[in-house]
Design a protein around this motif. Structure first.
Motif, PDB file in Angstrom:
ATOM      1  N   MET A 196       0.774  -1.201  -0.188  1.00 40.37           N
ATOM      2  CA  MET A 196      -0.031   0.018  -0.011  1.00 40.37           C
ATOM      3  C   MET A 196       1.088   1.317   0.032  1.00 40.37           C
ATOM      4  SD  MET A 196      -3.076   0.850   2.587  1.00 40.37           S
ATOM      5  CE  MET A 196      -4.451  -0.269   1.852  1.00 40.37           C
ATOM      6  N   LEU A 197       0.380   2.143  -0.718  1.00 40.23           N
ATOM      7  CA  LEU A 197       1.184   3.449  -0.936  1.00 40.23           C
ATOM      8  C   LEU A 197       1.498   4.258   0.486  1.00 40.23           C
ATOM      9  CD1 LEU A 197       2.198   5.475  -3.132  1.00 40.23           C
ATOM     10  CD2 LEU A 197      -0.081   6.392  -2.706  1.00 40.23           C
ATOM     11  N   ASN A 198       0.799   4.046   1.536  1.00 42.71           N
ATOM     12  CA  ASN A 198       0.819   4.876   2.826  1.00 42.71           C
ATOM     13  C   ASN A 198       2.157   4.244   3.606  1.00 42.71           C
ATOM     14  OD1 ASN A 198      -1.099   6.331   1.793  1.00 42.71           O
ATOM     15  ND2 ASN A 198      -2.611   5.045   2.556  1.00 42.71           N
ATOM     16  N   LYS A 199       2.471   3.109   3.417  1.00 42.23           N
ATOM     17  CA  LYS A 199       3.467   2.525   4.349  1.00 42.23           C
ATOM     18  C   LYS A 199       4.607   3.282   4.842  1.00 42.23           C
ATOM     19  CE  LYS A 199       2.521  -2.210   3.696  1.00 42.23           C
ATOM     20  NZ  LYS A 199       2.560  -3.319   2.853  1.00 42.23           N
ATOM     21  N   ASN A 200       5.066   4.153   4.035  1.00 40.15           N
ATOM     22  CA  ASN A 200       6.197   4.990   4.346  1.00 40.15           C
ATOM     23  C   ASN A 200       6.009   6.190   5.233  1.00 40.15           C
ATOM     24  OD1 ASN A 200       8.182   3.075   3.178  1.00 40.15           O
ATOM     25  ND2 ASN A 200       7.741   4.249   1.234  1.00 40.15           N
ATOM     26  N   ILE A 201       4.581   6.484   5.249  1.00 38.63           N
ATOM     27  CA  ILE A 201       4.122   7.754   6.009  1.00 38.63           C
ATOM     28  C   ILE A 201       4.107   7.531   7.592  1.00 38.63           C
ATOM     29  CG2 ILE A 201       2.462   9.419   6.433  1.00 38.63           C
ATOM     30  CD1 ILE A 201       3.858   9.651   3.610  1.00 38.63           C
ATOM     31  N   SER A 202       4.979   8.310   8.489  1.00 40.12           N
ATOM     32  CA  SER A 202       4.779   7.921   9.777  1.00 40.12           C
ATOM     33  C   SER A 202       4.139   8.888  10.402  1.00 40.12           C
ATOM     34  CB  SER A 202       6.213   7.705  10.426  1.00 40.12           C
ATOM     35  OG  SER A 202       7.013   9.187  10.430  1.00 40.12           O
ATOM     36  N   ILE A 203       3.240   8.667  11.315  1.00 43.39           N
ATOM     37  CA  ILE A 203       2.163   9.558  12.264  1.00 43.39           C
ATOM     38  C   ILE A 203       2.294   9.483  13.564  1.00 43.39           C
ATOM     39  CG2 ILE A 203      -0.049  10.136  12.360  1.00 43.39           C
ATOM     40  CD1 ILE A 203      -0.853   9.065   9.694  1.00 43.39           C
ATOM     41  N   LEU A 204       2.445  10.708  14.251  1.00 37.47           N
ATOM     42  CA  LEU A 204       2.591  10.764  15.814  1.00 37.47           C
ATOM     43  C   LEU A 204       1.165  11.195  16.130  1.00 37.47           C
ATOM     44  CD1 LEU A 204       3.964  10.570  18.460  1.00 37.47           C
ATOM     45  CD2 LEU A 204       4.797  13.007  18.007  1.00 37.47           C
ATOM     46  N   LEU A 205       0.437  10.569  17.413  1.00 41.64           N
ATOM     47  CA  LEU A 205      -0.841  10.918  17.564  1.00 41.64           C
ATOM     48  C   LEU A 205      -0.467  11.819  19.186  1.00 41.64           C
ATOM     49  CD1 LEU A 205      -2.713   7.681  17.200  1.00 41.64           C
ATOM     50  CD2 LEU A 205      -2.687   9.676  15.604  1.00 41.64           C
ATOM     51  N   ILE A 206      -0.952  12.839  19.425  1.00 48.05           N
ATOM     52  CA  ILE A 206      -0.858  13.569  20.562  1.00 48.05           C
ATOM     53  C   ILE A 206      -2.229  14.099  20.711  1.00 48.05           C
ATOM     54  CG2 ILE A 206       0.089  15.471  21.668  1.00 48.05           C
ATOM     55  CD1 ILE A 206       2.263  15.560  19.515  1.00 48.05           C
ATOM     56  N   ASP A 207      -2.734  13.463  21.732  1.00 52.92           N
ATOM     57  CA  ASP A 207      -4.074  13.569  22.364  1.00 52.92           C
ATOM     58  C   ASP A 207      -4.275  13.005  23.533  1.00 52.92           C
ATOM     59  OD1 ASP A 207      -7.127  13.327  22.631  1.00 52.92           O
ATOM     60  OD2 ASP A 207      -7.219  13.966  20.587  1.00 52.92           O
ATOM     61  N   ASP A 208      -5.080  13.647  24.658  1.00 51.23           N
ATOM     62  CA  ASP A 208      -5.205  13.159  26.213  1.00 51.23           C
ATOM     63  C   ASP A 208      -6.455  12.228  26.133  1.00 51.23           C
ATOM     64  OD1 ASP A 208      -6.927  15.295  25.740  1.00 51.23           O
ATOM     65  OD2 ASP A 208      -7.289  15.340  27.553  1.00 51.23           O
ATOM     66  N   ASN A 209      -7.072  12.098  25.083  1.00 51.86           N
ATOM     67  CA  ASN A 209      -8.385  10.956  25.140  1.00 51.86           C
ATOM     68  C   ASN A 209      -8.119   9.720  24.539  1.00 51.86           C
ATOM     69  OD1 ASN A 209     -10.609   9.621  24.109  1.00 51.86           O
ATOM     70  ND2 ASN A 209     -11.880  11.454  25.084  1.00 51.86           N
ATOM     71  N   ASP A 210      -7.952   8.759  25.447  1.00 47.29           N
ATOM     72  CA  ASP A 210      -7.446   7.260  25.078  1.00 47.29           C
ATOM     73  C   ASP A 210      -8.500   6.794  23.982  1.00 47.29           C
ATOM     74  OD1 ASP A 210      -5.682   7.262  26.844  1.00 47.29           O
ATOM     75  OD2 ASP A 210      -7.144   6.308  28.563  1.00 47.29           O
TER      76      ASP A 210
END
Length: 127
Positions: free
Chosen positions: A1-15
Protein backbone atom coordinates in the motif's frame (compact mmCIF):
# COMPACT_ATOMS: atom_id res chain seq x y z
CA UNK A 1 0.00 0.00 0.00
CA UNK A 2 1.20 3.49 -0.90
CA UNK A 3 0.94 4.84 2.67
CA UNK A 4 3.43 2.47 4.31
CA UNK A 5 6.26 5.01 4.35
CA UNK A 6 4.23 7.73 6.09
CA UNK A 7 4.79 7.86 9.86
CA UNK A 8 2.26 9.53 12.13
CA UNK A 9 2.46 10.69 15.74
CA UNK A 10 -0.79 11.01 17.73
CA UNK A 11 -0.87 13.65 20.48
CA UNK A 12 -4.23 13.58 22.27
CA UNK A 13 -5.19 13.11 25.92
CA UNK A 14 -8.30 11.08 25.08
CA UNK A 15 -7.61 7.32 24.95
CA UNK A 16 -10.64 6.59 22.77
CA UNK A 17 -9.74 9.30 20.25
CA UNK A 18 -6.20 7.92 19.95
CA UNK A 19 -7.52 4.38 19.57
CA UNK A 20 -9.96 5.35 16.80
CA UNK A 21 -7.26 7.31 14.97
CA UNK A 22 -4.76 4.45 15.36
CA UNK A 23 -7.17 1.81 14.02
CA UNK A 24 -8.33 3.90 11.06
CA UNK A 25 -4.79 4.95 10.11
CA UNK A 26 -3.31 1.46 10.39
CA UNK A 27 -6.18 0.05 8.31
CA UNK A 28 -5.15 2.54 5.61
CA UNK A 29 -1.54 1.38 5.75
CA UNK A 30 -0.03 4.28 7.69
CA UNK A 31 2.54 3.71 10.42
CA UNK A 32 1.46 5.08 13.79
CA UNK A 33 4.96 5.68 15.14
CA UNK A 34 3.95 6.81 18.62
CA UNK A 35 1.36 8.34 20.91
CA UNK A 36 1.45 11.01 23.61
CA UNK A 37 -1.17 12.36 26.01
CA UNK A 38 -0.03 15.99 26.34
CA UNK A 39 1.92 18.59 24.40
CA UNK A 40 5.12 18.35 26.43
CA UNK A 41 5.59 14.60 26.07
CA UNK A 42 4.32 14.92 22.49
CA UNK A 43 7.08 17.39 21.62
CA UNK A 44 9.71 15.10 23.17
CA UNK A 45 8.39 12.14 21.19
CA UNK A 46 8.16 14.19 17.98
CA UNK A 47 11.82 15.20 18.27
CA UNK A 48 12.80 11.58 18.87
CA UNK A 49 10.64 9.99 16.14
CA UNK A 50 10.63 12.83 13.56
CA UNK A 51 7.28 11.73 12.07
CA UNK A 52 5.95 12.85 8.69
CA UNK A 53 2.60 13.86 10.22
CA UNK A 54 1.52 14.87 13.72
CA UNK A 55 -2.14 14.72 14.68
CA UNK A 56 -2.39 17.24 17.52
CA UNK A 57 -5.26 17.87 19.94
CA UNK A 58 -5.81 21.44 21.17
CA UNK A 59 -7.09 21.03 24.73
CA UNK A 60 -4.85 18.77 26.82
CA UNK A 61 -3.54 18.76 30.40
CA UNK A 62 -0.15 20.25 31.25
CA UNK A 63 0.84 21.62 27.82
CA UNK A 64 -1.88 22.36 25.24
CA UNK A 65 -1.63 21.74 21.53
CA UNK A 66 -1.58 25.45 20.76
CA UNK A 67 1.28 25.97 23.23
CA UNK A 68 3.44 23.29 21.63
CA UNK A 69 2.49 23.96 18.00
CA UNK A 70 5.02 26.79 17.36
CA UNK A 71 7.80 24.72 18.93
CA UNK A 72 7.01 21.74 16.71
CA UNK A 73 6.89 24.00 13.62
CA UNK A 74 10.24 25.54 14.56
CA UNK A 75 12.05 22.30 15.41
CA UNK A 76 10.45 20.06 12.75
CA UNK A 77 9.66 22.37 9.83
CA UNK A 78 9.04 19.52 7.37
CA UNK A 79 6.52 17.72 9.58
CA UNK A 80 2.89 18.20 8.58
CA UNK A 81 0.54 19.03 11.46
CA UNK A 82 -3.15 18.22 11.56
CA UNK A 83 -5.19 19.70 14.36
CA UNK A 84 -7.68 17.26 15.89
CA UNK A 85 -10.11 19.20 18.05
CA UNK A 86 -13.58 19.36 19.47
CA UNK A 87 -13.28 23.13 19.71
CA UNK A 88 -15.32 25.14 17.25
CA UNK A 89 -13.97 28.39 18.72
CA UNK A 90 -13.13 30.56 15.71
CA UNK A 91 -10.37 32.37 17.62
CA UNK A 92 -8.60 29.12 18.52
CA UNK A 93 -8.94 27.76 15.00
CA UNK A 94 -7.71 31.04 13.52
CA UNK A 95 -4.67 31.02 15.81
CA UNK A 96 -3.88 27.45 14.76
CA UNK A 97 -4.15 28.30 11.07
CA UNK A 98 -1.83 31.31 11.57
CA UNK A 99 0.64 28.98 13.31
CA UNK A 100 0.93 26.95 10.12
CA UNK A 101 -1.15 23.81 10.55
CA UNK A 102 -1.84 21.78 7.42
CA UNK A 103 -5.43 20.80 8.19
CA UNK A 104 -8.13 20.40 10.82
CA UNK A 105 -10.21 17.40 11.81
CA UNK A 106 -13.13 18.48 13.98
CA UNK A 107 -14.54 16.11 16.60
CA UNK A 108 -16.77 14.24 16.39
CA UNK A 109 -15.24 12.83 13.23
CA UNK A 110 -15.79 9.75 11.12
CA UNK A 111 -13.32 7.39 9.49
CA UNK A 112 -13.73 8.88 6.03
CA UNK A 113 -12.91 12.40 7.27
CA UNK A 114 -9.71 11.07 8.86
CA UNK A 115 -8.76 9.13 5.72
CA UNK A 116 -9.44 12.05 3.37
CA UNK A 117 -7.65 14.66 5.48
CA UNK A 118 -4.56 12.53 6.12
CA UNK A 119 -4.39 11.41 2.47
CA UNK A 120 -4.46 15.05 1.33
CA UNK A 121 -1.52 15.91 3.57
CA UNK A 122 0.37 12.66 2.88
CA UNK A 123 0.18 13.26 -0.87
CA UNK A 124 2.33 16.38 -0.42
CA UNK A 125 5.11 14.59 1.50
CA UNK A 126 8.16 13.86 -0.58
CA UNK A 127 9.80 10.57 0.31
Amino acid sequence: MLNKNISILLIDDNDITREVLRVVLRNEGYTVAGEATDGGSGLDLALKLRPDVIMLDVVMPKVSGLDVLPKIKDMLPDTRILLVTGSHDKEILSEAVKSGIHGIILKPFNAQKIIDTVAGVAAKIKK
